[in-house]
Design a protein around this motif. Sequence first.
Motif, short mmCIF file in Angstrom:
data_model
loop_
_atom_site.label_atom_id
_atom_site.label_comp_id
_atom_site.label_asym_id
_atom_site.label_seq_id
_atom_site.Cartn_x
_atom_site.Cartn_y
_atom_site.Cartn_z
N GLU A 119 0.69 -1.20 0.15
CA GLU A 119 0.05 0.15 -0.16
C GLU A 119 0.88 1.96 0.08
O GLU A 119 2.17 0.99 0.26
CB GLU A 119 -1.13 -0.04 1.40
CG GLU A 119 -2.40 -1.12 0.87
CD GLU A 119 -2.49 -0.39 2.69
OE1 GLU A 119 -4.10 -0.22 2.16
OE2 GLU A 119 -2.16 -1.17 3.49
N ILE A 120 0.53 2.10 -0.56
CA ILE A 120 0.80 3.68 -0.31
C ILE A 120 0.47 4.46 -0.14
O ILE A 120 -0.85 4.73 -0.43
CB ILE A 120 1.76 3.76 -2.30
CG1 ILE A 120 2.63 2.85 -2.38
CG2 ILE A 120 2.19 5.54 -2.15
CD1 ILE A 120 3.04 2.98 -4.06
N LYS A 121 0.61 5.13 0.62
CA LYS A 121 -0.14 6.42 1.59
C LYS A 121 0.99 7.84 1.61
O LYS A 121 1.76 7.56 2.28
CB LYS A 121 -0.15 5.97 2.79
CG LYS A 121 -1.43 4.44 2.91
CD LYS A 121 -1.43 4.20 4.56
CE LYS A 121 -2.48 2.83 4.61
NZ LYS A 121 -2.24 3.01 5.96
N GLY A 122 0.10 8.81 0.01
CA GLY A 122 1.01 9.91 -0.10
C GLY A 122 2.42 8.86 -0.59
O GLY A 122 2.48 8.57 -1.53
N SER A 123 3.76 9.87 0.39
CA SER A 123 4.87 8.99 -0.05
C SER A 123 5.25 7.86 0.83
O SER A 123 7.08 7.86 0.30
CB SER A 123 6.06 10.44 0.11
OG SER A 123 6.26 11.22 1.38
N GLU A 124 4.61 7.14 1.83
CA GLU A 124 4.81 6.49 2.38
C GLU A 124 5.05 5.00 1.61
O GLU A 124 3.69 5.01 1.51
CB GLU A 124 4.79 6.70 4.14
CG GLU A 124 4.87 7.55 4.78
CD GLU A 124 4.33 7.63 5.73
OE1 GLU A 124 3.45 7.60 6.66
OE2 GLU A 124 4.88 8.44 6.30
N ASN A 172 10.04 5.88 3.23
CA ASN A 172 9.36 7.66 2.97
C ASN A 172 9.50 7.90 2.01
O ASN A 172 9.58 9.36 1.45
CB ASN A 172 8.84 8.26 4.33
CG ASN A 172 10.48 8.87 4.85
OD1 ASN A 172 11.31 7.85 3.63
ND2 ASN A 172 10.67 9.35 6.00
N GLY A 219 8.06 9.43 -3.68
CA GLY A 219 7.39 10.36 -3.72
C GLY A 219 6.72 10.87 -5.08
O GLY A 219 6.21 10.90 -5.45
N SER A 220 7.44 10.16 -5.75
CA SER A 220 7.07 11.01 -7.35
C SER A 220 5.88 10.02 -7.75
O SER A 220 5.65 8.68 -7.25
CB SER A 220 7.41 10.99 -8.70
OG SER A 220 8.36 9.36 -8.65
N GLU A 221 5.11 10.12 -8.77
CA GLU A 221 3.35 8.93 -9.19
C GLU A 221 4.34 7.88 -10.52
O GLU A 221 3.83 7.06 -10.29
CB GLU A 221 3.25 10.35 -10.37
CG GLU A 221 2.03 11.47 -9.31
CD GLU A 221 0.98 10.59 -8.16
OE1 GLU A 221 0.27 9.60 -9.17
OE2 GLU A 221 0.79 11.36 -7.90
N LYS A 259 5.26 5.58 -7.70
CA LYS A 259 4.47 4.51 -7.10
C LYS A 259 3.55 4.03 -7.48
O LYS A 259 2.95 2.35 -7.74
CB LYS A 259 2.73 5.62 -6.54
CG LYS A 259 3.88 7.09 -5.91
CD LYS A 259 2.40 8.35 -5.25
CE LYS A 259 3.06 8.88 -4.25
NZ LYS A 259 1.94 9.67 -4.06
#
Length: 304
Positions: A181-186, A196, A199-201, A204
């Motif tokens: 799972e990716i929550k924000g940049s984490e 963490n 960061g980039s799409e 992700k």
Amino acid sequence: MENNGMISPEYLVMIITAVITGTLARVLTMKQDYRQYPSYPNGFLIHFVTAAVAATLGAFVIPALMTKNFIAVTFLTLAIQQFREVRKTEKESLQDLEGTEYTPRGDAYIDGIAKTFESRNYFALLVSFVTALTMQLLDQETWIEVAAGTLAGLILFVILKHFTKGKKVKDIAIVKRGKIEIKGSELYVDDIFVSNLVGSERVKNLIQKSGLAAVIYPKHPHYSLTLEHQGQRQAMLNEATRAVGLRRYSISFQNFKDDRIVMALVPIEHNFELLKESILNTPLLESVKKAPQLMETQMTGGKQ
């Protein structure tokens, strides 16, 4: 030996039988799989020749003693030094290759591999020696001495192999697939925070589409000491990436709350079963194993 300095036919048969049996003992311990111990084909040739030399030394001990040629026996000390050189050379070779691995093996794993290669040469020497000793003690027809010597050597080989057989991760842990799972940049795996740095799409999307994660559960609480050791985790990560390849990222993280170990990576071959098998078959490093008996306070001096 005969008076003319030539080796007698009896000793020649003994030496040849012992050399073949000793070399065979080393060959039977070589294996080729995704871990490449040793790497083939040149690695096989090197270890085969080294085994033949070790077996020859073991085979010549009995004839040397029987002819009171005690100086020849001192070559055994040189052999031991040579085996240690093999261990040192293997260690340096693996350390030189660290930069080319998907994930480095780590010093602890390299040390374990080098020790294994050294000990396997003693297999060849001891099996060869026992084969020759058995043949010398018997006073039978030649074919009976050859058969008995070979049998004694193979029995010793089985005993040595059983004695030196180490455990694997599957003996102390189980591995299950983790949910990424990716929550924000984490990045999380089964709700365990891993990194963490997502960061980039683009990253992700890559992790969510191609990422694999494994969660390692110790079968007993005290096994967590071994699994959480940096050297052992590095060894498992190395085996995992050698099996499935590594496109991007390889992360190992430990959850101190429940002793779970998480591994996440973006592999070349998206095959979780292969990833799981490689982790489970990773050897337990001798340098990180802990005997539970030694953790009792009576033995550590903490309890009077």
